[in-house]
Design a protein around this motif. Sequence first.
Motif, short mmCIF file in Angstrom:
data_model
loop_
_atom_site.label_atom_id
_atom_site.label_comp_id
_atom_site.label_asym_id
_atom_site.label_seq_id
_atom_site.Cartn_x
_atom_site.Cartn_y
_atom_site.Cartn_z
N PHE A 248 14.00 -17.65 -34.84
CA PHE A 248 13.94 -18.36 -35.02
C PHE A 248 13.37 -19.30 -36.48
CE2 PHE A 248 14.65 -21.06 -30.50
CZ PHE A 248 15.96 -20.07 -30.25
N LYS A 249 14.28 -18.89 -37.66
CA LYS A 249 13.71 -18.78 -38.48
C LYS A 249 13.42 -20.56 -39.36
CE LYS A 249 13.57 -15.52 -42.41
NZ LYS A 249 14.14 -14.77 -43.43
N ILE A 250 12.53 -20.44 -40.16
CA ILE A 250 12.47 -22.52 -40.63
C ILE A 250 11.79 -21.82 -41.85
CG2 ILE A 250 10.88 -23.57 -41.26
CD1 ILE A 250 9.71 -23.15 -37.98
N GLU A 251 12.66 -22.50 -42.61
CA GLU A 251 12.79 -22.56 -44.24
C GLU A 251 11.77 -22.62 -44.59
OE1 GLU A 251 13.22 -23.29 -48.46
OE2 GLU A 251 13.87 -24.35 -46.10
N GLY A 252 11.53 -22.57 -46.10
CA GLY A 252 10.12 -23.35 -46.96
C GLY A 252 8.96 -22.55 -47.41
N ARG A 253 9.03 -21.35 -48.20
CA ARG A 253 7.60 -21.18 -48.84
C ARG A 253 7.50 -21.59 -49.91
NH1 ARG A 253 8.20 -15.24 -50.74
NH2 ARG A 253 11.15 -15.39 -50.02
N MET A 254 7.78 -22.47 -50.70
CA MET A 254 7.86 -23.88 -51.90
C MET A 254 7.51 -24.89 -50.67
SD MET A 254 8.78 -21.78 -54.28
CE MET A 254 9.16 -22.92 -55.71
N LYS A 255 7.15 -24.89 -49.83
CA LYS A 255 6.96 -26.26 -48.87
C LYS A 255 4.82 -26.25 -48.84
CE LYS A 255 11.56 -27.98 -48.22
NZ LYS A 255 11.95 -28.23 -47.63
N SER A 256 4.68 -27.78 -48.70
CA SER A 256 3.50 -27.73 -48.57
C SER A 256 2.55 -27.19 -46.96
CB SER A 256 3.25 -29.37 -48.53
OG SER A 256 3.35 -29.45 -48.00
N SER A 257 1.47 -27.19 -46.99
CA SER A 257 1.13 -26.84 -46.06
C SER A 257 1.03 -27.50 -44.59
CB SER A 257 -0.57 -26.41 -45.87
OG SER A 257 -0.86 -26.39 -46.70
N TYR A 258 1.35 -29.15 -45.08
CA TYR A 258 1.46 -29.99 -44.17
C TYR A 258 2.32 -30.13 -43.49
CZ TYR A 258 2.75 -34.44 -42.36
OH TYR A 258 3.56 -35.67 -42.03
N TYR A 259 4.02 -29.85 -44.60
CA TYR A 259 5.50 -29.09 -43.98
C TYR A 259 4.76 -28.08 -43.43
CZ TYR A 259 10.16 -27.98 -43.96
OH TYR A 259 11.42 -27.12 -43.81
N VAL A 260 4.80 -27.52 -43.13
CA VAL A 260 4.54 -25.60 -43.01
C VAL A 260 4.74 -25.91 -41.52
CG1 VAL A 260 4.12 -23.95 -42.36
CG2 VAL A 260 4.77 -24.36 -44.07
N ALA A 261 2.62 -26.80 -40.66
CA ALA A 261 2.04 -26.67 -39.41
C ALA A 261 3.15 -27.85 -39.06
CB ALA A 261 0.87 -27.91 -39.92
N THR A 262 3.72 -29.07 -39.81
CA THR A 262 3.88 -30.57 -38.40
C THR A 262 5.19 -30.02 -38.55
OG1 THR A 262 3.06 -31.83 -40.63
CG2 THR A 262 4.79 -32.58 -39.07
N VAL A 263 6.16 -28.97 -39.10
CA VAL A 263 7.44 -28.69 -38.09
C VAL A 263 7.59 -27.35 -37.65
CG1 VAL A 263 9.99 -27.49 -39.37
CG2 VAL A 263 8.47 -29.05 -40.90
N VAL A 264 6.37 -26.67 -37.92
CA VAL A 264 6.23 -25.32 -36.88
C VAL A 264 5.59 -26.20 -35.05
CG1 VAL A 264 4.60 -23.35 -36.05
CG2 VAL A 264 5.33 -23.58 -38.35
N ARG A 265 4.61 -27.12 -35.13
CA ARG A 265 4.55 -27.56 -33.98
C ARG A 265 4.92 -28.33 -33.73
NH1 ARG A 265 2.59 -32.63 -33.69
NH2 ARG A 265 0.54 -33.18 -31.92
N ALA A 266 6.01 -28.51 -34.10
CA ALA A 266 7.12 -29.76 -33.43
C ALA A 266 8.39 -28.40 -32.20
CB ALA A 266 7.71 -30.30 -34.10
N TYR A 267 7.87 -27.40 -33.50
CA TYR A 267 9.76 -26.37 -32.95
C TYR A 267 8.76 -25.96 -31.75
CZ TYR A 267 13.43 -26.72 -36.14
OH TYR A 267 14.58 -27.37 -36.55
N ARG A 268 7.43 -25.30 -31.99
CA ARG A 268 6.44 -24.86 -30.84
C ARG A 268 6.40 -25.92 -29.62
NH1 ARG A 268 5.69 -20.02 -30.58
NH2 ARG A 268 7.01 -20.22 -28.56
N LYS A 269 5.93 -27.00 -29.74
CA LYS A 269 6.59 -27.74 -28.44
C LYS A 269 7.66 -27.61 -28.07
CE LYS A 269 3.39 -30.61 -29.23
NZ LYS A 269 1.84 -30.81 -28.12
N ALA A 270 8.57 -27.16 -28.36
CA ALA A 270 9.86 -27.61 -27.95
C ALA A 270 10.50 -26.51 -27.31
CB ALA A 270 11.32 -27.77 -29.45
N ILE A 271 10.08 -25.30 -27.97
CA ILE A 271 10.39 -24.05 -27.84
C ILE A 271 10.04 -23.90 -26.03
CG2 ILE A 271 10.29 -21.97 -27.56
CD1 ILE A 271 10.66 -22.06 -30.79
N ASP A 272 7.98 -24.22 -26.28
CA ASP A 272 7.35 -23.65 -25.22
C ASP A 272 8.12 -24.66 -23.82
OD1 ASP A 272 6.23 -22.13 -26.29
OD2 ASP A 272 4.64 -23.52 -26.58
N GLU A 273 8.01 -25.82 -23.97
CA GLU A 273 9.01 -26.60 -22.63
C GLU A 273 9.75 -26.38 -22.43
OE1 GLU A 273 8.82 -31.12 -20.49
OE2 GLU A 273 6.99 -30.39 -22.03
N TYR A 274 10.80 -26.26 -22.72
CA TYR A 274 12.16 -25.38 -23.06
C TYR A 274 12.14 -24.19 -21.64
CZ TYR A 274 16.48 -23.33 -21.97
OH TYR A 274 17.50 -22.84 -21.41
#
Length: 411
Positions: A248-274
């Motif tokens: 599962f790939k997240i786009e955003g090499r131009m985005k901020s560290s905050y963006y990367v951390a926030t989005v990754v954290r949310a998807y990590r929780k969703a995948i692990d919960e499933y």
Amino acid sequence: MIKPELLAPAGNLEKLKMALIYGADAVYLGGERFGLRAQAGNFTLEDIKEGIEIAHELGKKVYITVNIIPHNEDLEGLSDYIKELEKLSVDALILSDPGVFLTIKEVAPGMEIHLSTQANNTNYKSAEFWYKQGVKRIVLARELSFNEIKDIVEKAPKGLEFEAFVHGAMCISYSGRCLLSNYMVGRDANRGECAHPCRYKYYLMEEKRPGQYMPIEEDEKGTYIFNSRDLCMIDHIPELVNSGIKSFKIEGRMKSSYYVATVVRAYRKAIDEYFEKPENYIVDKEWLDEVHKASHREFSTGFYFGKPDSKGQIYETSSYVRDYAFVGIVQDYDAASGIATIEQRNKMSLGEEIEIIGPHKKMFTQKIEAMWDTDGQEISSVPHPQQIFKMRMKKAVEKYDIIRRERGADE
């Protein structure tokens, strides 16, 4: 079920660290040449070396983009660059051009190769072709539905892996192949220099009626007729898993560290919960709230449920929604005193309400009640970029925890 890889963008070393700390299984990044994000921070060979060491120490992977569509002069130095990457134990290279593919096979025949979405792979026979050449993974074209993806996975060779974008900006052109930037400003999107003219303001005018604009504008600002919504599939983890997608790939090499951390954290929780509760899986509203708190445009599900209609576009504006500001990152925490050492990222002041998130904790809020500078003097605000200061915390925090606050109306 095999848990899919969560693959995050890394525009620089800090973003790489934040992506891995907040739950990514792998990161993809570009060097200073041969990638499609020339305006990103990008990595020197020394940076790549350090990034790989950090990732491998955590048991995670690093993939390097060499996915430009090169002209003759772009091939100069490619062989030497690939040899250097091989020495650094890169986990895979991402490419789109057969010439780049051939060069890698000539100078680093053991290198794992992933086929970029730029190669527009939309059917199982193309997938079979690339597999027979030696490609290990294919990043599917973004213009595919779940039904098409399932059919490709079922009919493709069993040893072939598939990766797909699940979150981030969508390109108006077919899997990113676009000449609009070349035409408008002379910058080649296919060689890493996209000026994003699809986000410009446009009006429609018929050639025999100069100066007469057609009534398609939404308001006085104009109509953003090429402006795609961002992709967000966090509500559809079961469908993604069941489609057979490996990564599962997240786009955003131009985005901020905050963006990367926030989005990754949310998807990590969703995948692990499933994977913990596949039979009783319920989408947590917090996950969607979290991705909304990162910079984004309005969301859609792209092509996964069929071709997008007019709701796949944003006609009013090309601006990002930025309701929250990333204001600090924890550097250290003293449990005895409850005081954290913090590096400032945006101004914050006494009395403001802040939110704190971390890779392993539930978000909590508190008011800023006391702050001190590095000399121990009380301060009422931290206005200076990357200023180091101390703050009393309501709950325990850890290094790399993120502090954010809601933006004011004037920001």
